[in-house]
Design an enzyme around this catalytic site. Sequence first.
Site, short mmCIF file in Angstrom:
data_model
loop_
_atom_site.label_atom_id
_atom_site.label_comp_id
_atom_site.label_asym_id
_atom_site.label_seq_id
_atom_site.Cartn_x
_atom_site.Cartn_y
_atom_site.Cartn_z
N GLY A 228 -15.20 8.81 94.59
CA GLY A 228 -16.49 9.77 94.85
C GLY A 228 -17.20 10.52 93.90
O GLY A 228 -18.11 11.18 94.12
N TYR A 312 -28.18 4.75 104.45
CA TYR A 312 -27.89 6.01 104.26
C TYR A 312 -28.79 6.84 103.08
O TYR A 312 -28.69 7.74 102.40
CB TYR A 312 -26.40 6.47 104.13
N CYS A 338 -37.36 -8.95 109.48
CA CYS A 338 -38.27 -8.53 110.83
C CYS A 338 -37.29 -7.43 111.34
O CYS A 338 -36.71 -7.39 112.21
CB CYS A 338 -38.29 -9.58 111.56
C1 LIG Z 1 -14.67 4.09 99.62
C2 LIG Z 1 -13.59 4.79 99.11
C3 LIG Z 1 -13.48 4.99 97.89
C4 LIG Z 1 -14.51 4.92 96.70
O1 LIG Z 1 -15.58 5.71 96.99
P1 LIG Z 1 -16.63 5.80 95.80
O2 LIG Z 1 -17.79 6.79 96.37
O3 LIG Z 1 -17.34 4.40 95.58
O4 LIG Z 1 -16.18 6.16 94.73
C5 LIG Z 1 -12.28 5.81 97.54
N1 LIG Z 1 -11.29 5.82 98.38
C6 LIG Z 1 -11.19 5.33 99.63
C7 LIG Z 1 -10.23 5.66 100.38
C8 LIG Z 1 -12.41 4.99 100.24
O5 LIG Z 1 -12.53 4.47 101.28
#
Ligand SMILES: *Cc1c(COP(=O)(O)O)cnc(C)c1O
Length: 409
Positions: A228, A312, A338
């Site tokens: 994240g 999103y 489309c």
């Molecule tokens: C998607 C996901 C990530 C990665 O998220 P990013 O925002 O791309 O870093 C990490 N852990 C889990 C369990 C995920 O589902």
Amino acid sequence: MQLTDQNTYTIQGIDPVQLTEQYGSPLYVYDGATIRRKAAELMHAFAGINMKIKYACKANTNLAVLRLMREIGVELDVVSPGEFEMGKLAGYEGNQITFTPSGVPFEEVRAAVEAGAIVNVDSIPLLEWFGQTYGNTKPCLIRIKPNVAAGGNAKIMTAHADSKFGISVLLLDQILEVVKKYSIRIIGLHQHTGSDIKDAEPFLKVADILFETAKHFPDLEIIDLGGGFKVSYLPGDAVTDMELLGNKISERFNTFCKEYGRDLQLWFEPGKFLVSESGHLFVTVTVVKEDPARNFVHVDSGLNHLIRPMMYGSYHHILNVSNPSGELKPYNVVGYICETDTFASDRQLPEVKQGDILAFANAGAYGLTMSSNYNTRFRPAEVLIDNGKARMVRRRETMEDLLKTQTDL
Ligand SMILES: *Cc1c(COP(=O)(O)O)cnc(C)c1O
């Protein structure tokens, strides 16, 4: 991608326009040097502790990208049997792969465990099944939902109370009951808060919740703080200060390990952070439509190739590769599907003409992996530029590919 003194864009000295001529448009191009730099940045930020990177490969499963990750010592986090197979094909051992399912059939978990993967258990029923099936013979991690909202975009948050992911931290007593009943070996606690998180604070907040929860599990080896990390979407965009974040989290982690009485391993599962900025989607302008309300730029792509803006509201910086220093004008950049597939509204771009090549930035993560064949369109080819050389790592689809699964030919 860099703008040279000759006013042309290049990636490791290679002209992307020439790549679109060679491999066709649209075209995904990944810069291996960026992936290497991002991984090194993360490793450096946590150099003082025992840290492992588990690349969340749903962001980009091209085998060449996975092999590059393996080469630089990055392991994998997968969310499906298909991704697990991709990891194996890229040369990973089963035990280098973590399976983080979300409400999958238990048989998928069985297959992963038997192939040596470590599983992040994400529900009480799965924990029950895991205990019944394996008792204390197989280790697992538990995905905790810490009930923390972070990141700002509700569509990509995964740890607030309303989120479907993980087992609520409020159910700790129930978790402990099931673990005790079957003597399940819990070797790690996991959480993933969501995407686009810029500061250390949300990570520290959830880390504290995991550390507190960890006191109830005596056999832990791993704390997994998920992915994240925010990336740069615009030149000059506020991004995560990795050094600072690394220092803060490492310090807290070290204190926790002392209290816990053992040195644990800290895992992260970045997806976007490692690959987003490495990728550009190059498209060709098909039509410039001068409308009384707006000037529309149609391109030979759409939500079938890059759905993030429509799904999103993600921002993708757009470059006019054919005319980098033209006069700025406002455009709506739209696809050829489309369906309403607006990449950008009222965007200032150097004057756009039919036939120009545009580039969408931040296309290395959740680009091709989220693509589809909607409108019976083909997925683009992919090119990886690494060590100064460009090579095609996926060919463009053909009609034959689309007909492969039809049984009424
Ligand atoms: C998607 C996901 C990530 C990665 O998220 P990013 O925002 O791309 O870093 C990490 N852990 C889990 C369990 C995920 O589902």
